[in-house]
Scaffold this motif. Structure first.
Motif, PDB file in Angstrom:
ATOM      1  N   GLU A 110       0.729  12.832  -8.870  1.00 12.33           N
ATOM      2  CA  GLU A 110      -0.573  12.172  -9.047  1.00 12.33           C
ATOM      3  C   GLU A 110      -1.279  12.678 -10.307  1.00 12.33           C
ATOM      4  O   GLU A 110      -2.007  11.939 -10.954  1.00 12.33           O
ATOM      5  CB  GLU A 110      -1.444  12.364  -7.790  1.00 12.33           C
ATOM      6  CG  GLU A 110      -1.020  11.374  -6.696  1.00 12.33           C
ATOM      7  CD  GLU A 110      -1.721  11.536  -5.350  1.00 12.33           C
ATOM      8  OE1 GLU A 110      -2.372  12.584  -5.145  1.00 12.33           O
ATOM      9  OE2 GLU A 110      -1.596  10.618  -4.525  1.00 12.33           O
ATOM     10  N   SER A 142      -1.608   7.409  -0.222  1.00 16.39           N
ATOM     11  CA  SER A 142      -1.581   6.873  -1.584  1.00 16.39           C
ATOM     12  C   SER A 142      -0.211   6.299  -1.890  1.00 16.39           C
ATOM     13  O   SER A 142       0.782   6.626  -1.239  1.00 16.39           O
ATOM     14  CB  SER A 142      -1.910   7.993  -2.576  1.00 16.39           C
ATOM     15  OG  SER A 142      -0.866   8.948  -2.577  1.00 16.39           O
ATOM     16  N   ASN A 143      -0.181   5.441  -2.902  1.00 17.68           N
ATOM     17  CA  ASN A 143       1.105   4.879  -3.342  1.00 17.68           C
ATOM     18  C   ASN A 143       2.094   5.973  -3.663  1.00 17.68           C
ATOM     19  O   ASN A 143       3.264   5.916  -3.273  1.00 17.68           O
ATOM     20  CB  ASN A 143       0.900   4.065  -4.630  1.00 17.68           C
ATOM     21  CG  ASN A 143       0.442   2.673  -4.304  1.00 17.68           C
ATOM     22  OD1 ASN A 143       0.496   2.258  -3.134  1.00 17.68           O
ATOM     23  ND2 ASN A 143      -0.020   1.965  -5.318  1.00 17.68           N
ATOM     24  N   THR A 187       3.561  15.358  -4.195  1.00 22.96           N
ATOM     25  CA  THR A 187       2.632  14.239  -4.383  1.00 22.96           C
ATOM     26  C   THR A 187       1.517  14.625  -5.348  1.00 22.96           C
ATOM     27  O   THR A 187       1.174  13.868  -6.263  1.00 22.96           O
ATOM     28  CB  THR A 187       2.045  13.812  -3.017  1.00 22.96           C
ATOM     29  OG1 THR A 187       3.120  13.423  -2.170  1.00 22.96           O
ATOM     30  CG2 THR A 187       1.091  12.633  -3.177  1.00 22.96           C
TER      31      THR A 187
END
Lengths: 740, 152
Positions: free
Chosen positions: B112, B78-79, B108
Motif C-alpha cells: 500500500e 482493501s484491494n 499489505t
C-alpha cells in the motif's frame, strides 16, 4: 517417535516388500469394514459404526471393537461432501491435503467435494501403523503409514458405489466408472451423495482392487492445499484461539531452572486482583487462573516464590562442552564395527594420512510460533481437551492415569498446531501441567498458555553433543578407516518411548552415523549417553539434525586430504547405493556442480538419509569478512511416490530455512544451569533477509512413499559448512558458524 | 475511556490502559486471527494496521492508541489486501499458518505504501515477521506477484 518407524522397518528387514506384506496381512485379517447409515442423517460412513465426530464414550460402547482396528476414515454426506478423518496432527506439513488426496483418488471423487476433519484420540482405530497401538504424528510417517490404509478405504468405497449402481440401474459392473465424483455407465449417472445410501448397503470388499498408477488422477499433481483459505483469512482455529463458554486462562510460574521444586509461594497480591479466580500449586510450578490472559499475566508477575534448585543443572555451556568432550575420549559402547579401524589408523605400515576432528553441537529450541498451550476441562466423569495434540493417545493414557479413570473417558479434540518441529510430541509435559490446573477448577474449561519466555526456558532441547573422529585416507585417495566416538544426552530414555532402546545406548545419539552408507573397509562407532538434568526432545529430524552435520563435513575433510573433489569422493563410495546416488547426482546436475564462481563464493554438497527418504543439497555460499550469505540451495529428494509435489517442495524449502537458523546463530546456552535465551531477541530463527533461493527436484519413483517433513533438514548444515570450508580452507566443526 | 475504531466499527474501552492491544483484540473482541508470538514485538505474528501503518499489537498498550483506527486480518478489505490474500492462496504460501496473518498484514502495508518494492524493500519490510516454517521464499514470490497483478 520416528524410532518406532525405524524399528518397524528393522523388524521387517528394512525392506519395502516386507512392509507390504505386513500391511497386507493386516488387511486380510481385519474383519472387514463395517458400514452404517447413521439414523436420520443419511450419512454414508465407510469404516466403523460410529462417526469420528462422535464422542469417545460412544465409540467405546460399540460392541465389537476389533472390527474398528481399521478404518473410520471416510464418510459421504447426502449433500455430496466426501469427508476424510485425519488421524494425524497438522502442524504445517500439509497432511490434511495429502491424506485426503489419497482417498479422493482411489474413490474417484472430485477434489472440490473433498473435505476433512481431525479424528478423535483412539489408539485402536487411529493408531499410527508404525507405532503399534498408539496414535501420533512424528518421524515423518503420516503419509507413509497411511498409504495402504487410505488407498484401501477409497478403493473399497469405489467398489461399493459400483455395486450399488449395478443394482440400481440393472447394468454390468464392467461398464461403470467412478470419476470426478460421478458414478456413470454412459446412460445413467449419479453423484456420490445421491448413491451414498445405496452404496452403504453393499458388502464391503475384502480385497479392494487398487487403481493402476496410470489411472491415478490426483496423486502426483500439485493439488491446492485445503487449509490455505482459512489460514490466509485468520479464521483457522489454533489452541491459542479457542474460546469456550466460561473458559478461564492460566499462566504458570515455573522455576528459574528446569527441575526446580517449589518451596513456598506468596500469592496474596495475586489473589486480591480482580479477575483472578484462583492460584493453584501444580507439580512443576504455581498457576494463576484468571478471566483473561492479561489479568493472569499481571497476577503471575506478583507471585513471590522460593525454589529448591538442587536437582537442576548447575554447569554452564563451556563446562558441559568440556564434559562432553571428555566423554568422547572414553572407551564407550561399541555400536557398530567392521574390519579393524583402530589398527588401520594406528599402524604406520599402512600408509596414509590420518585426519582427526572434534565436533560440538549446541542445545536447540523448537520455538514453534505458537507457544505451548492446552485447553482442558475436568469433569466428574473424565476430561475433555481441545489442542494440537501430536501424540493424543499418550496424552490420553497419561491423563487417565492421573485422574484414575479409563482412557475412553478422556476426549481429545485436535486443532491446528502453530508449528511443532517435535515439541508437541512430549509426554509428562505441558499437557499434564494444564491437567493439574484444571483438576482444581471444576466446571470450567481452562486454557493454559505459555508466554514465549515460558516456551523457551521450559523447552526440551535438541541435545548438545560432541564427537571425536579419526580416519585414515590412503596415499591413492581412498578412505581406509573411520573411528567415531559420539556423546550426547539421550532422548528416549526415561520416557514412554524408552522401550525402543534396544542396545546399551539411545539410538538418537548415533543414528545417521552407525548406518553410514559409504563403502569402505574399517569402521567403528562408539557412543555414550551424557547425563544432565536438562530436558531433551526430538528436534525436526532428531539425531540426524546433528549427526549429518558431523558426518558430512568430515567427509569433506577426508576428500580434501585425498585431494579428490567432494562429489567424486562420495560417488565412488556410494556406487552400490542407487538411491543415495540418485539424489546426489540429481542435486549436483541441477546445481551445475563445479561451475565457476567468483572469489569468496563456493558450493558445498551433502547427502543424507533420514525417515526413509534420501536428500542431497548443494549450497552456494558467499563469505565476506565474517559474514556468511547462503545465496542458493539446490535440493534433490527421493521420497518414493510423491503425493503432492508442491507440498514436498514446500517442506524442503521450509526444512532448509529451519536448518539454516542453526548456521547463523540459533543456539541455547547455559550459565550456571540457567538457560540464557528467553525470547526471539536472543534466540534467533532465520528471517526473511537470510533466506536463500531454493530449487527442489524429486527423483521419479514407484517405491512406497516415505518421509518428507524432516529429511530436508539434515543435509543443509553440512552443505553450507562445506562451502564455507571450500572458501576459507578451515574446516567447520561447530554450529553456529562463527568466523574469526 | 478510550474510543477507537476496529475494522471500521467504533468501540469503547474502559479496562486497564496498560493492556496491550493484542489481548484486547483477542480476549475482548474475539478477533483471534491476530496471533501472540513473543510479546516483545520481535516476531510480527501480532501485526495489525494502526491508521494504515503496520504495528506490533503485543507491545502497544491501549493507552497509546488515542482515537486510532485499527485493522486486523478479519477486517482486511482493501484491494491490495484482498489481492495479497488471493496470491497467498494461489502460491500455497502457508504451512502451519500461525504467523501468516501477521505476514499478510505486513505485506499489505508494504504494497500500500510501495506498490513496486525491490527485493531489498521486501526483505526490509518483512524482516520483523518470523516464520518458523520458513515460508519466506513463497512470501517473497507472493509479494512480487501481487505487485505485478496490481500494476496490470
Amino acid at each position: 517417535m520416528y524410532h518406532l518407524l525405524q524399528h518397524h522397518q528393522q523388524a521387517t528387514a528394512s525392506s519395502a516388500d516386507n512392509t507390504k506384506t505386513e500391511i497386507t496381512a493386516l488387511s486380510t485379517t481385519r474383519r472387514g469394514f463395517i458400514k452404517t447409515i447413521s439414523a436420520g442423517s443419511g450419512v454414508f460412513m465407510l469404516g466403523c459404526g460410529v462417526a469420528p465426530s462422535l464422542s469417545q464414550a460412544a465409540a467405546a460402547a460399540t460392541p465389537d471393537l476389533s472390527s474398528l482396528v481399521f478404518n473410520a476414515f471416510l464418510k459421504i454426506t447426502p449433500d455430496n461432501r466426501v469427508i476424510v478423518s485425519i488421524k494425524h496432527l497438522d502442524k504445517g506439513q500439509g497432511v490434511t491435503t495429502g491424506l485426503t488426496t489419497i482417498v479422493a483418488d482411489e474413490l474417484g471423487a472430485s477434489w472440490q467435494q473433498m473435505d476433512w476433519e481431525f479424528a478423535p484420540a483412539d489408539a485402536k482405530r487411529y493408531n499410527n501403523l508404525y507405532w503399534g497401538q498408539s496414535q501420533g504424528t512424528g518421524g515423518s510417517t503420516s503419509i507413509a503409514n497411511s498409504w495402504d490404509q487410505l488407498r484401501n478405504t477409497g478403493a473399497s468405497a469405489r467398489e461399493m458405489f459400483i455395486q450399488a449402481a449395478t443394482k440400481k440401474w440393472q447394468v454390468e459392473v464392467g461398464n461403470i466408472t467412478v470419476k470426478d465424483g460421478i458414478v456413470s455407465d454412459g446412460k445413467h449417472s449419479a453423484t456420490l451423495g445421491e448413491l451414498a445410501a445405496e452404496a452403504a448397503k453393499q458388502s464391503v470388499p475384502k480385497e479392494p482392487k487398487l487403481k493402476k498408477t496410470a489411472d491415478l488422477q490426483l496423486i502426483g499433481k500439485d493439488i491446492p492445499r485445503k487449509d490455505s483459505p482459512e489460514k490466509v483469512n485468520g479464521s483457522a482455529i489454533y489452541t491459542q484461539d479457542i474460546h469456550l463458554p466460561g473458559m478461564l486462562t492460566a499462566l504458570v510460574l515455573f522455576p528459574p531452572k528446569l527441575r526446580g521444586k517449589l518451596i513456598s509461594v506468596d500469592d496474596k497480591e495475586a489473589k486480591k486482583m480482580p479477575g483472578v479466580v484462583d492460584v493453584v500449586k501444580i507439580p512443576r510450578g504455581v498457576a494463576v487462573v484468571a478471566e483473561n490472559f492479561w489479568t493472569a499475566k499481571k497476577a503471575r508477575d506478583t507471585l513471590q516464590a522460593k525454589w529448591d534448585l538442587s536437582a537442576s543443572e548447575s554447569r554452564g555451556t563451556d563446562q558441559l562442552k568440556q564434559a562432553l568432550t571428555n566423554a568422547t575420549k572414553q572407551k564407550n559402547h561399541v555400536i557398530t564395527t567392521r574390519g579393524d579401524a583402530a589398527t588401520t589408523i594406528a599402524k604406520d605400515d599402512i600408509k596414509g594420512q590420518v585426519i582427526e576432528a572434534e565436533y560440538h553441537l549446541p542445545y536447540m529450541a523448537h520455538a514453534a510460533m505458537e507457544p505451548m498451550n492446552c485447553v482442558v476441562q475436568v469433569t466428574d466423569n473424565g476430561a475433555e481437551y481441545w489442542f494440537g495434540s501430536q501424540a493424543p493417545t499418550i496424552d490420553q493414557s497419561q491423563t487417565a492415569e492421573i485422574l484414575g479413570i479409563s482412557p475412553d473417558k478422556v476426549i481429545i479434540h485436535t486443532h491446528y498446531a502453530g508449528g511443532s518441529f517435535g515439541r508437541r510430541a512430549c509426554p509428562d509435559d505441558y499437557v499434564l501441567d494444564a491437567l493439574h490446573i484444571a483438576k482444581n477448577i471444576k466446571g470450567r474449561p481452562v486454557k493454559m498458555v505459555w508466554t514465549r519466555e515460558d516456551d523457551m526456558q521450559n523447552c526440551r532441547f535438541r541435545p548438545m553433543s560432541a564427537h571425536a573422529i579419526k580416519a585414515k585416507v590412503s596415499t591413492s585417495g581412498e578412505l581406509l578407516a573411520w573411528q567415531h566416538n559420539a556423546a550426547a544426552q539421550p532422548i528416549l530414555r526415561g520416557t514412554p518411548f524408552g522401550g525402543m532402546i534396544q542396545g546399551p545406548v539411545d539410538p538418537t545419539v548415533y543414528e545417521g552415523i552407525s548406518d553410514l552408507a559409504y563403502d569402505f573397509e574399517n569402521f567403528e562407532v562408539r557412543a555414550t549417553e551424557f547425563e544432565s538434568p536438562i530436558s531433551t526432545l526430538w528436534w525436526r529430524s532428531v539425531g540426524h539434525s546433528s549427526n549429518a552435520f558431523v558426518v558430512e563435513t568430515f567427509v569433506d575433510q577426508l576428500a580434501r586430504a585425498a585431494k579428490v573433489d567432494p562429489l567424486s569422493f562420495r560417488r565412488k563410495m556410494l556406487s552400490k547405493e542407487p538411491r543415495w546416488l540418485g539424489v546426489l547426482n540429481l542435486a549436483a546436475e541441477k546445481a551445475n556442480w563445479g561451475k565457476k564462481l567468483p572469489k569468496g563464493t563456493a558450493q558445498g554438497i551433502a547427502v543424507h538419509k533420514a525417515m526413509g527418504s534420501w536428500v542431497a543439497q548443494v549450497a552456494e555460499v558467499t563469505v565476506s569478512g565474517k559474514d556468511i550469505r547462503v545465496n542458493h540451495v539446490t535440493c534433490a529428494i527421493d521420497c518414493g511416490i510423491v503425493i503432492n509435489p508442491d507440498i514436498v517442495k514446500a517442506q524442503m524449502e521450509g526444512s532448509i530455512g529451519f536448518a539454516l537458523g542453526a548456521i547463523f546463530g540459533e543456539e541455547i546456552t547455559l550459565k550456571e544451569g540457567h538457560v540464557e535465551q528467553k525470547n526471539f531477541d536472543s534466540y534467533t530463527p532465520l528471517r526473511m533477509n537470510q533466506m536463500p533461493e531454493v530449487d527442489v527436484y524429486m527423483v521419479d519413483s514407484t517405491e512406497r512413499p516415505s518421509g518428507v517433513g524432516e529429511p530436508g533438514v539434515p543435509p543443509l548444515t553440512p552443505a553450507v559448512a562445506n562451502a564455507v570450508f571450500a572458501i576459507t580452507g578451515k574446516p567447520v566443526t561447530q554450529l553456529p558458524i562463527k568466523l574469526v | 475511556m478510550i474510543k477507537l475504531k476496529v475494522n471500521d466499527k467504533s468501540v469503547e474501552y474502559n479496562g486497564d490502559p496498560n493492556q496491550p492491544l493484542l489481548w484486547y483484540l483477542r480476549d475482548d473482541l474475539k478477533l483471534t486471527g491476530t496471533k501472540y508470538g513473543c510479546g516483545i514485538g520481535a516476531c510480527g505474528a501480532c501485526t495489525v494496521h494502526m491508521n494504515g501503518s503496520p504495528v506490533r499489537s503485543c507491545s502497544l498498550p491501549m493507552a497509546a492508541l488515542g482515537s486510532s483506527s485499527i485493522r486486523t486480518i478479519e477486517g482486511l478489505s482493501s484491494n491490495v489486501g484482498k489481492e495479497v490474500q488471493q496470491t497467498w492462496k494461489e502460491l500455497d504460501v502457508v504451512q502451519c499458518g500461525y504467523c501468516q496473518s501477521g505476514q499478510i498484514m505486513s505485506a499489505t502495508a508494504l504494497l500500500e505504501s510501495n506498490p513496486k518494492p525491490s527485493s531489498t524493500d521486501i526483505d526490509n519490510a518483512m524482516q520483523g515477521n518470523i516464520c518458523r516454517c520458513a515460508t519466506y521464499q513463497r512470501i517473497r514470490q507472493a509479494i512480487g506477484q501481487t505487485a505485478k497483478k496490481l500494476e496490470g
